[in-house]
Design a protein around this motif. Sequence first.
Motif, PDB file in Angstrom:
ATOM      1  N   THR A 166      16.067  34.373  -0.824  1.00 22.06           N
ATOM      2  CA  THR A 166      16.179  35.815  -0.656  1.00 22.06           C
ATOM      3  C   THR A 166      14.659  36.883  -0.344  1.00 22.06           C
ATOM      4  O   THR A 166      14.916  37.304   0.016  1.00 22.06           O
ATOM      5  CB  THR A 166      16.777  36.058  -1.983  1.00 22.06           C
ATOM      6  OG1 THR A 166      17.920  34.959  -1.655  1.00 22.06           O
ATOM      7  CG2 THR A 166      17.092  37.362  -1.768  1.00 22.06           C
ATOM      8  N   PHE A 189      22.359  39.670   2.806  1.00 23.13           N
ATOM      9  CA  PHE A 189      22.657  40.073   1.739  1.00 23.13           C
ATOM     10  C   PHE A 189      23.755  41.410   1.524  1.00 23.13           C
ATOM     11  O   PHE A 189      23.813  42.357   0.623  1.00 23.13           O
ATOM     12  CB  PHE A 189      21.397  41.472   1.639  1.00 23.13           C
ATOM     13  CG  PHE A 189      19.723  40.825   1.406  1.00 23.13           C
ATOM     14  CD1 PHE A 189      19.499  41.150   0.850  1.00 23.13           C
ATOM     15  CD2 PHE A 189      19.464  40.353   2.939  1.00 23.13           C
ATOM     16  CE1 PHE A 189      17.896  40.095   0.837  1.00 23.13           C
ATOM     17  CE2 PHE A 189      18.398  39.937   3.146  1.00 23.13           C
ATOM     18  CZ  PHE A 189      17.395  39.764   2.428  1.00 23.13           C
ATOM     19  N   TYR A 193      25.101  41.037  -1.877  1.00 25.56           N
ATOM     20  CA  TYR A 193      24.117  41.874  -2.711  1.00 25.56           C
ATOM     21  C   TYR A 193      23.368  43.841  -2.937  1.00 25.56           C
ATOM     22  O   TYR A 193      22.347  44.033  -2.883  1.00 25.56           O
ATOM     23  CB  TYR A 193      22.567  41.756  -2.903  1.00 25.56           C
ATOM     24  CG  TYR A 193      22.246  40.056  -2.897  1.00 25.56           C
ATOM     25  CD1 TYR A 193      22.115  39.340  -4.501  1.00 25.56           C
ATOM     26  CD2 TYR A 193      22.060  39.241  -2.099  1.00 25.56           C
ATOM     27  CE1 TYR A 193      22.381  38.498  -4.279  1.00 25.56           C
ATOM     28  CE2 TYR A 193      21.583  37.602  -1.912  1.00 25.56           C
ATOM     29  CZ  TYR A 193      22.089  37.395  -3.476  1.00 25.56           C
ATOM     30  OH  TYR A 193      21.371  36.079  -3.624  1.00 25.56           O
ATOM     31  N   ILE A 246      18.240  47.050  -1.855  1.00 28.68           N
ATOM     32  CA  ILE A 246      19.277  46.398  -0.537  1.00 28.68           C
ATOM     33  C   ILE A 246      19.895  47.723  -0.047  1.00 28.68           C
ATOM     34  O   ILE A 246      19.849  47.244   1.172  1.00 28.68           O
ATOM     35  CB  ILE A 246      20.259  45.100  -1.226  1.00 28.68           C
ATOM     36  CG1 ILE A 246      18.940  44.358  -1.799  1.00 28.68           C
ATOM     37  CG2 ILE A 246      20.488  44.732  -0.108  1.00 28.68           C
ATOM     38  CD1 ILE A 246      18.027  43.620  -1.397  1.00 28.68           C
TER      39      ILE A 246
END
Length: 600
Positions: free
Chosen positions: A125, A165, A168, A174
């Motif tokens: 990540t 992502f 997230y 992000i």
Amino acid sequence: FPPSLQVFPSQDPLDRADFNAVEYINALFPTEQSLANIDEVVNKIRLKIRRLDDNIRTVVRGQTNVGQDGRQALEEAQKAIQQLFGKIKDIKDKAEKSEQMVKEITRDIKQLDHAKRHLTTSITTLNHLHMLAGGVDSLEAMTRRRQYGEVANLLQGVVNVLEHFNKYMGIPQIRQLSERVKAAQNELGQQILADFEEAFPSQGTKRTGGPSNVLRDACLVANVLDPRIKQEIIKKFIKQHLSEYLVLFQENQDVAWLDKIDRRYAWIKRQLVDYEEKYGRMFPPEWCMTERIAVEFCHVTRAELSKIMRTRAKEIEVKLLLFAIQRTTNFEGLLAKRFSGCTLADGTVKKTEVPPPSTNPFLEDETGAETDEIVIEKSDTDKPKKPKVPDNPFHGIVSKCFEPHLYVYIESQDKNLGELIDRFVADFKAQGPPKPNVDEGGAVLPSCADLFVYYKKCMVQCSQLSTGEPMIALTTIFQKYLREYAWKILSGNLPKTTSSSGGLTITSLLKEKEGSEVAKFTLEELCLICSILSTAEYCLATTQQLEEKLKEKVDASLMERINLTGEMDTFSIVISNSIQLLVQDLDAACDPALTAMSKV
């Protein structure tokens, strides 16, 4: 048999369930002389009784100790079961201790596995996050410098990384990166559209720009952006590319009329060649720009032709209309050979069948040469299915505009068929009945073949123009002239008689016919009747085939409106009348002999 005999089979009569003492004694002493040895028989029986008693006594004594032995065996089995139960319990306790030991050993291993997985996910990540952050910065910088070649590859990678992502997006950093990517995509889209507008301005017909590596790379970027950007680029480029066409072929221009329709198609051919040379490598192959230009040209041409034909409808003649339709269908066929039709919004095509070879006009290949001689096919059930020809996805893309004006063609065919029937009548009167031929009998009239060959030609031609209402109108014309042919050519030329015969009956054999005579036909008249009969039979069979072919050519929703039953009934009436005339002549020929016979 009783259960004892099933377990211990015995042939002794005393052991039988249906033992009869009287029969047994009679068997031992069948005669009086046999009673002499009765003492010996009695001794044998007593001996057998004594042996049975001994056996029973032995068995009874043997069973005295069975109960005690059984109780002893049961106690031993119970002790063995208790010992086995104890051993199983010990094994179970040891297994539980082993399982607990294994859990304690593997607990630390599982913790290490979870830690490794989480650490790997975190590293991946963070790596993606680093790539995303760096990619967004590079993307914004390259966009400002218009480095579309690098942007095309980078943007696809950034979009793919951003997908990791999605779960997230609740994290502010992000979410901020995602918004920057969207902003960069919007900026790229507007910038690319501005570059194309500058290279290919919408106003004016002169193209100030041209192909360049920048625009080629910009098209690669457009593939990654919102599909609306790609559609906008395609729409503006095609519109600018065809702007000259709209000026050259305006409605008020002389070249816009149908007699110069070839110039429209020649112009687009030149433009497509020019596009391939200048811009063929600028757009990605999967955009199919050449086909899109051709398709848009077809849509514009159909709209322009429809508008000009509505304005000048009174100037449309049959030859001019057919000329325009022929050139248009040829152009549509050329498009089908060159392009696949993958850009068409509606690529549905009516299926066309290729018939097997035959001399019948409705069983011939519709694109082949026509024949003057026709032979009726007596059965179609054993023939193989006709193979399908390849579909043309461009069929009707331009020629559809001619359909509202096909009434001119229908009226022309009505007039031509009327003249054809009149010519048939005149030729029959001028040439007279066919010459008699005893060997061949009645031959089919040549005019019949000419009529159906012309029908076939009209049907094929009209089906290429339209499969809708014009085909129904043409069918009505066919019905009209089938009836005229039946009455004017066939029924109108049957020999007339002054008297009629109701057939050969018993009454006719007994009647005296000296005072009345029935007109007899000459050999020429009989041959004429046979020819008309053969022609009517041919017309009946071919009319049925004509109906089937018309239903194949017309739209499925209009098939029920095609019905030639009335015309087939008309030919059946002609056949019936011809047969009645022949029977009447035969009756008249036999009448003198039958009359003489009745007087014998």
